[in-house]
Scaffold this motif. Structure first.
Motif, PDB file in Angstrom:
ATOM      1  N   LEU A  37      23.157   9.524   2.028  1.00 63.99           N
ATOM      2  CA  LEU A  37      24.366   8.699   1.882  1.00 63.99           C
ATOM      3  C   LEU A  37      25.576   9.439   2.438  1.00 63.99           C
ATOM      4  N   ASP A  90       9.302  16.357   9.578  1.00 60.74           N
ATOM      5  CA  ASP A  90       7.932  16.087   9.125  1.00 60.74           C
ATOM      6  C   ASP A  90       6.940  16.094  10.269  1.00 60.74           C
ATOM      7  N   MET A 149      20.612   6.781   9.127  1.00 55.80           N
ATOM      8  CA  MET A 149      19.660   6.874  10.235  1.00 55.80           C
ATOM      9  C   MET A 149      19.519   8.324  10.702  1.00 55.80           C
ATOM     10  N   SER A 159       9.876  12.530   2.443  1.00 58.11           N
ATOM     11  CA  SER A 159      11.274  12.828   2.777  1.00 58.11           C
ATOM     12  C   SER A 159      12.109  11.554   2.810  1.00 58.11           C
ATOM     13  N   TYR A 160      11.492  10.428   3.203  1.00 59.59           N
ATOM     14  CA  TYR A 160      12.232   9.161   3.228  1.00 59.59           C
ATOM     15  C   TYR A 160      12.565   8.675   1.811  1.00 59.59           C
ATOM     16  N   ARG A 176       6.442   8.683   4.141  1.00 59.15           N
ATOM     17  CA  ARG A 176       6.878  10.068   4.085  1.00 59.15           C
ATOM     18  C   ARG A 176       7.683  10.305   2.811  1.00 59.15           C
ATOM     19  N   ILE A 226      17.109   0.781   8.856  1.00 60.19           N
ATOM     20  CA  ILE A 226      18.132   0.910   7.818  1.00 60.19           C
ATOM     21  C   ILE A 226      19.150  -0.206   7.962  1.00 60.19           C
ATOM     22  N   ASP A 227      19.468  -0.847   6.889  1.00 57.04           N
ATOM     23  CA  ASP A 227      20.485  -1.899   6.881  1.00 57.04           C
ATOM     24  C   ASP A 227      21.403  -1.688   5.688  1.00 57.04           C
ATOM     25  N   LYS A 228      22.450  -2.477   5.690  1.00 54.24           N
ATOM     26  CA  LYS A 228      23.437  -2.315   4.620  1.00 54.24           C
ATOM     27  C   LYS A 228      23.804  -3.690   4.074  1.00 54.24           C
ATOM     28  N   VAL A 249      11.276   3.860  10.047  1.00 56.63           N
ATOM     29  CA  VAL A 249      12.180   3.263   9.067  1.00 56.63           C
ATOM     30  C   VAL A 249      13.255   2.459   9.780  1.00 56.63           C
ATOM     31  N   ILE A 290      22.319   0.704   0.727  1.00 53.09           N
ATOM     32  CA  ILE A 290      21.832   1.220   2.005  1.00 53.09           C
ATOM     33  C   ILE A 290      20.309   1.059   1.931  1.00 53.09           C
ATOM     34  N   LEU A 340      25.379   3.423   8.011  1.00 51.72           N
ATOM     35  CA  LEU A 340      24.094   3.244   8.668  1.00 51.72           C
ATOM     36  C   LEU A 340      23.754   4.443   9.546  1.00 51.72           C
ATOM     37  N   TRP A 344      16.623   1.089   2.992  1.00 56.03           N
ATOM     38  CA  TRP A 344      15.662   1.769   3.867  1.00 56.03           C
ATOM     39  C   TRP A 344      14.386   0.931   3.888  1.00 56.03           C
ATOM     40  N   LYS A 349      20.984   4.225  -2.274  1.00 57.91           N
ATOM     41  CA  LYS A 349      19.869   4.206  -1.333  1.00 57.91           C
ATOM     42  C   LYS A 349      18.746   3.385  -1.957  1.00 57.91           C
ATOM     43  N   ASP A 397      14.517  13.736   8.972  1.00 60.51           N
ATOM     44  CA  ASP A 397      13.289  13.790   8.172  1.00 60.51           C
ATOM     45  C   ASP A 397      12.075  13.574   9.051  1.00 60.51           C
TER      46      ASP A 397
END
Lengths: 165, 715
Positions: B160, B191, B181, A71-72, A69, A40-42, A38, A55, B177, A57, A5, B187
């Motif tokens: 993950l 939050d 996501m 949490s992210y 955040r 997200i890509d890979k 957020v 991954i 992904l 973010w 991540k 989250d």
């Protein structure tokens, strides 16, 4: 193949999303669309015959109203701090975010990306501060999502640091 | 401590613990001996393994890596050992796998066929065409209660993906992904809304693994698609499903997650991004790929019901027709059997044909005629349907000829033989052959001679036959009436001359006639087309014609009348030719006309003269026209007169000029010059100078004389 991540952190409009788009899809757009929450890509990266899956973010930029955040950030394996060379105040935000990350885990690899190198003549970034950061062990790379300068190198460097970690 | 004391203590120890010490020594030796330990463990190992398997699956889990490694080593060392060992297993395993695959495929085909040929299937096909979706999607939409399509096992901390499984037919996004996501969304929700998570979509759930209460997102819905999420301490299980899943599914997710946590707590907590450590979890995740379809009640569809009813109706109709045909056939045979002159001795069937054996009198009705007469050869209808009747080609008659003595047939035969006149009836009266009515004398006498031979042993009665004179041979015209009175025959009416002459001879030869009177019979003169006013009378070869007739008919009469047989002369004395009479009248009328001139006036300026001339001209034209009609030539003599005044020469000249004036006028008006002649009549006028003016006026005139010339020969 291991998965990691990776978080992109930085102030708003420093070019985080553009860097990811350039790195993942090889495209760049002048149009600015602020990231909500957020994205997200890979992306697959190979370092010394070792395949890694990032991954990524892409977190919304932080400013006086929006805070990234926690949490992210949880479970992040490594992160990229992105600043805008034309806006000195973005460095402060990056340092602040770095300190938050270090509170969680001091051993996380990271790289500081000084973005918008294509506008270097307009840069206002405090060079002394950058030098100080480098001397304190920070990895820094000048990047431009527009010209693709330093983008892949930045991710490669981060991957390298991850493997060493 | 001294040695003595030590020995004493040893002695005391031996005294108190000597036995136990020896036992301990033995045990120590036993415990330290590897071979003895192996023996001990081997003796209890099977029971221990058995007990452990019964208690939980930890032993199997612990042994699994060891066994896998051992298998790998064994295969590497010598693959044949494993091949030999698997040989009896691999065949049935493949067969079972293929069987299951084929069964699934058959179920899919059955489902597709079931939906394809039903009304519902047609409706769904229309819906698929309208919505642009595939038929399979529409079938799934309507027949699916719920179906879990994907299962994600996600590390809670990093987001993950630890492991992922999906249905083969589902088009999937990148699971990594999606996993990340989903974590981000959780989250974000946690939050953002953790203060008020009490609505339908974001339910407040209690963590089943820990005692601490935690707000988690456990369901995301969009249309008939939803994601169910179940949180564990270190991992999250999320399933993507279509339709409405039962609560039992969540229980299944909880159980699966608990098992995974139980087995892989350390691995999950220390997950370093290598998901291969969780490959074995995939089988457990697959158990979560649950689904449920609507069970179709096996009701008869309208189409099926219609088809069944149609078949039943068809069978009933066939059965009815079979009975109906059989009834008609029986009726037909009965009718034939009762038909006079036909005897059916046997009915056989051969190659689908029915053969009737028996006898038939040639005078009996033909079997096909009987069928036609009873409408058995016509198609018969049942509602809107028409069915073919007996096919005559399928019925063959083997009927030998014979002479029937049935009364009906006998009567036909005897009528054929004696050819009775139309007034004669032939019938049986109490088994007695009876003939009654009027017939010619000859015919009756012939019948009496032969009746014995043709009555075929039947008694006969001819007493009711009345002998009559048979005049049929003389072909009496309709215009002739013949009266018979005891041999005297009187003819009245009108008949052609030939018939009259011929009948005079032939009638004398007819039996029974003693006298023939044709004095009141008139010759048929209708061919002469006599006009109404003409009466014709034929007597002794002379045709007397009286009355009035036009010239044309009279001219043709002679030729026509003389061509009729028997007419030798024609008497026209009493016949008036109306055309000649008219000509005479016109002549008379014309000759009474005169043109009067005034004295001392020029001839042409006399207005009265012109008026006279116009009138006289019309009469002249009628006269000439009538003369031409009768083919008669005529001459008009125009005579000019003068009064007594003046000398002769003057009078002559004036007379001539007046006559000539009239003639020229006629010529100018188109009268043929050749029939006109003008004459001065002064010479013959003996008027004197003493004549009165009234007399002189009468003499100043032109008068006319008409001469008919004799008809030239050939006209």
């Amino acid at each position: 193949m291991k998965k990691y991540k990776i978080c992109l952190l930085g102030s708003f409009a420093v070019g985080k999303t553009s860097l990811v788009q350039r790195f993942v899809k090889g495209i760049f757009s002048e149009k600015y669309l602020t990231t909500l929450g957020v994205k997200i890509d890979k992306k697959m990266i190979t370092i010394d015959n070792t395949e890694m899956e990032f991954i990524i973010w892409d977190l919304a930029g932080e400013d006086e109203f929006i805070t990234v955040r926690d949490s992210y950030l949880r479970g992040t394996a490594a992160y990229l701090l992105v600043i805008d060379g034309t806006r000195n105040e973005t460095l402060e935000t990056a340092i602040s975010l770095h300190e938050r990350m270090q509170q969680e885990n001091q051993s996380l690899p990271f790289v500081l990306l000084i973005n918008k190198s294509d506008l270097k003549e307009q840069w206002t970034i405090d060079a002394t501060k950058i030098t100080e950061l480098k001397q304190s062990g920070w990895n820094t790379i000048e990047t431009s999502a527009k010209t693709n300068k330093g983008v892949a190198e930045a991710f490669q460097l981060l991957a390298s640091n991850l493997l060493k970690n | 401590m001294s040695n003595q004391t030590t020995n004493e203590l040893d002695l005391l120890r031996n005294l108190i613990l000597g036995t136990e010490k020896n036992k301990i020594t033995v045990l120590e030796k036993h415990f330290n001996d590897a071979n003895t330990k192996i023996e001990d463990v081997s003796s209890v190992l099977p029971q221990a393994i058995k007990l452990s398997i019964h208690q939980n699956e930890q032993l199997a889990d612990e042994l699994a890596p060891v066994v896998e490694k051992a298998v790998k080593v064994s295969v590497k060392r010598d693959i044949r050992i494993f091949a030999d060992a698997l040989y009896p297993v691999i065949g049935p395993a493949i067969r079972k796998s293929m069987s299951e695959t084929i069964m699934q495929m058959l179920q899919s085909i059955n489902q597709a066929i079931e939906h394809s040929f039903s009304w519902k299937g047609i409706k769904w096909r229309f819906e698929a065409w309208k919505s642009g979706k595939t038929f399979a999607e529409i079938v799934l939409k309507h027949s699916l209660i719920y179906r879990v399509e994907q299962v994600f096992l996600i590390q809670k901390k990093t987001g993950l993906l630890l492991q992922h499984t999906t249905l083969n037919e589902v088009v999937q996004q990148d699971a990594n992904l999606v996993s990340a996501m989903l974590t981000a969304i959780q989250d974000f929700v946690r939050d953002s809304f953790h203060h008020s998570l009490d609505d339908d979509t974001f339910n407040k759930t209690s963590n089943h693994q820990s005692n601490t209460t935690e707000h988690n997102l456990n369901q995301i819905s969009m249309g008939d698609f939803s994601i169910w999420i179940e949180q564990g301490p270190d991992a999250v299980i999320a399933v993507a499903l279509k339709g409405t899943a039962p609560k039992l599914l969540r229980q299944e997710l909880i159980t699966t997650l608990e098992n995974i946590h139980q087995q892989y707590t350390t691995e999950i907590q220390e997950f370093d991004g290598d998901e291969t450590n969780f490959n074995q979890v995939n089988e457990q995740l697959k158990h979560c790929l649950l689904s449920q379809y609507k069970s179709e009640e096996k009701k008869l569809s309208w189409m099926t019901l219609g088809a069944v009813l149609g078949v039943i109706l068809g069978i009933l109709m066939w059965f009815f027709l079979y009975l109906y045909k059989a009834q008609r056939w029986e009726n037909y045979v009965n009718i034939i059997k009762t038909e006079p002159g036909i005897v059916i001795t046997d009915i056989t069937h051969h190659n689908g044909q029915t053969i009737l054996h028996g006898l038939r009198d040639p005078l009996a009705k033909k079997p096909t005629e009987i069928a036609s007469a009873n409408k058995l050869t016509q198609p018969y209808t049942l509602g809107n349907f028409s069915f073919q009747p007996f096919n005559n080609e399928q019925i063959i008659f083997h009927l030998e000829p014979y002479q029937s003595l049935a009364k009906t047939i006998f009567l036909r035969r005897i009528k054929q033989q004696i050819q009775p006149p139309k007034d004669v009836e032939v019938y049986f009266n109490k088994n007695i052959l009876t003939l009654s009515g009027k017939a010619g004398t000859d015919w009756i006498s012939t019948l009496k001679k032969n009746i014995h031979f043709i009555s075929n042993n039947y008694q006969s009665n001819l007493s009711q036959l009345i002998s009559t004179i048979d005049l049929s041979t003389i072909n009496t015209p309709k215009t002739v009436q013949l009266k018979i009175n005891k041999g005297n025959v009187t003819a009245t009416g009108v008949a052609p001359y030939d018939w009259i002459i011929k009948t005079k001879v032939t009638i004398q030869k007819i039996p029974g006639i003693t006298h023939y009177d044709d004095s009141q019979l008139r010759i048929d003169l209708s061919s002469l087309n006599a006009p109404k006013n003409v009466r014709l009378n034929f007597n002794k070869g002379i045709l007397n014609v009286s009355g009035h007739a036009h010239n044309n008919w009279i001219k043709k009469l002679s030729a026509r009348a003389l061509s009729l047989p028997g007419i030798e002369k024609i008497n026209l004395k009493n016949l008036v030719n109306t055309d000649i009479r008219l000509l005479s009248k016109l002549k008379q009328d014309f000759e009474t006309e005169s043109v009067y001139y005034q004295r001392s006036k020029t001839i042409s300026s006399n207005s009265n003269v012109n008026k006279d001339l116009q009138r006289i001209l019309k009469k002249l034209q009628l006269l000439i026209q009538q003369a031409q009609l009768l083919s008669t030539d005529l001459r008009i003599i125009i005579q000019g007169f003068s009064d007594s005044r003046g000398n002769y020469s003057t009078r002559y000249k004036v007379s001539y000029l007046r006559a000539e004036h009239v003639r020229q006028y006629f010529i100018r008006q188109g009268i043929n010059n050749s029939i006109l002649s003008s004459h001065a009549m002064a010479k013959k006028n003996h008027a004197t100078t003493h004549s009165s003016e009234q007399e002189n006026q009468l003499n100043r005139r032109v008068s006319f004389i008409v001469h008919f010339l004799p008809v030239e020969k050939g006209k």
